[in-house]
Design a protein around this motif. Sequence first.
Motif, PDB file in Angstrom:
ATOM      1  N   ARG A 127      -3.296   6.567  -5.869  1.00 37.12           N
ATOM      2  CA  ARG A 127      -3.867   6.193  -5.701  1.00 37.12           C
ATOM      3  C   ARG A 127      -5.271   7.076  -6.548  1.00 37.12           C
ATOM      4  NH1 ARG A 127      -8.248   7.856  -1.527  1.00 37.12           N
ATOM      5  NH2 ARG A 127      -8.897   6.370  -0.879  1.00 37.12           N
ATOM      6  N   ASP A 154     -10.009   5.181   6.969  1.00 35.49           N
ATOM      7  CA  ASP A 154      -9.286   4.560   7.251  1.00 35.49           C
ATOM      8  C   ASP A 154     -10.155   2.897   7.244  1.00 35.49           C
ATOM      9  OD1 ASP A 154      -7.314   5.645   8.093  1.00 35.49           O
ATOM     10  OD2 ASP A 154      -8.283   6.539  10.000  1.00 35.49           O
ATOM     11  N   ARG A 160      -6.748   1.143   3.603  1.00 37.54           N
ATOM     12  CA  ARG A 160      -5.202   0.952   2.436  1.00 37.54           C
ATOM     13  C   ARG A 160      -4.699  -0.443   1.940  1.00 37.54           C
ATOM     14  NH1 ARG A 160      -2.536   2.239   8.109  1.00 37.54           N
ATOM     15  NH2 ARG A 160      -1.125   0.479   8.075  1.00 37.54           N
ATOM     16  N   HIS A 161      -5.048  -1.264   3.193  1.00 36.43           N
ATOM     17  CA  HIS A 161      -4.830  -2.803   2.451  1.00 36.43           C
ATOM     18  C   HIS A 161      -6.048  -3.351   1.738  1.00 36.43           C
ATOM     19  CE1 HIS A 161      -1.246  -2.675   4.947  1.00 36.43           C
ATOM     20  NE2 HIS A 161      -1.681  -2.910   5.908  1.00 36.43           N
ATOM     21  N   LYS A 191       0.716   4.471  -3.077  1.00 36.60           N
ATOM     22  CA  LYS A 191      -0.511   5.910  -1.881  1.00 36.60           C
ATOM     23  C   LYS A 191      -0.219   7.013  -3.149  1.00 36.60           C
ATOM     24  CE  LYS A 191       1.539   6.381   1.674  1.00 36.60           C
ATOM     25  NZ  LYS A 191       2.163   7.056   3.362  1.00 36.60           N
ATOM     26  N   HIS A 240       0.404  -0.953   0.112  1.00 34.25           N
ATOM     27  CA  HIS A 240      -0.351  -0.022   0.205  1.00 34.25           C
ATOM     28  C   HIS A 240       0.796   1.418  -0.287  1.00 34.25           C
ATOM     29  CE1 HIS A 240       0.208   1.763   4.359  1.00 34.25           C
ATOM     30  NE2 HIS A 240       0.834   0.351   4.731  1.00 34.25           N
ATOM     31  N   GLY A 241       1.887   1.142   0.137  1.00 34.38           N
ATOM     32  CA  GLY A 241       3.118   2.519   0.641  1.00 34.38           C
ATOM     33  C   GLY A 241       3.692   3.086  -0.598  1.00 34.38           C
ATOM     34  N   GLU A 280      -7.942  -1.553  -0.455  1.00 37.50           N
ATOM     35  CA  GLU A 280      -6.793  -1.178  -2.110  1.00 37.50           C
ATOM     36  C   GLU A 280      -5.825  -1.876  -2.273  1.00 37.50           C
ATOM     37  OE1 GLU A 280      -6.852   2.812  -1.236  1.00 37.50           O
ATOM     38  OE2 GLU A 280      -8.607   3.359  -1.235  1.00 37.50           O
ATOM     39  N   ALA A 281      -5.064  -1.971  -1.929  1.00 37.66           N
ATOM     40  CA  ALA A 281      -3.763  -2.422  -2.301  1.00 37.66           C
ATOM     41  C   ALA A 281      -4.239  -4.168  -2.817  1.00 37.66           C
ATOM     42  CB  ALA A 281      -2.485  -2.626  -1.455  1.00 37.66           C
TER      43      ALA A 281
END
Length: 184
Positions: free
Chosen positions: A66, A102, A144-145, A63, A59-60, A147-148
């Motif tokens: 996105r 979140d 975020r996870h 970002k 996810h980093g 989405e990844a």
Amino acid sequence: MNRKVSAAFLNLAEGLMVQSNGLFSVTSAVDGFGGFAAQYDQIEKVSAHHGDLWEVLLHGHLKADRPVMLNLLERLDLVATSEDSRVLDALGHLLRFRTSRDYLPVRSQDDQGRDTGVVDISFATQNWRKIVRDRTRPSVYVRRHFEAMVFYYLIEELRCGDIAVAGSEEYADWSQQLLKWEDV
């Protein structure tokens, strides 16, 4: 009565003072590197590399891109070329709750807001399914996870042809490009 302190006791007291100063220097060193929370985060990253748990780190890398990816995915007409539409369903859920900060709800809704059940993420590996869940909040996914995971599997489905982009040549529905039986 003799009121002298024994040498052994003085040595013990001196040793305790040295140890307590040593403990202070350790905590000040940790604080110098961002505190215990930052160090735990760094430990998780390192253990992810050593434990073949790279999914946590993905996810980093996504970002910064996105917003562009989500805008593009809203405009593309994606079609499942097989009976399996779980990745597209997860993508629809992600797009529906794209402004969530979140967490995303585990249960999905249709366009009228009716509950359509739990989003099926059984297409993902066990590592992904473990990462997208928050152990303290069983009714949500970590955004975020999630989405990844969806981006990762969408890329994979596009690559192998299980999802097609309408109007595309490279990512078109391969079954529509086959010759008709009469022509063969």
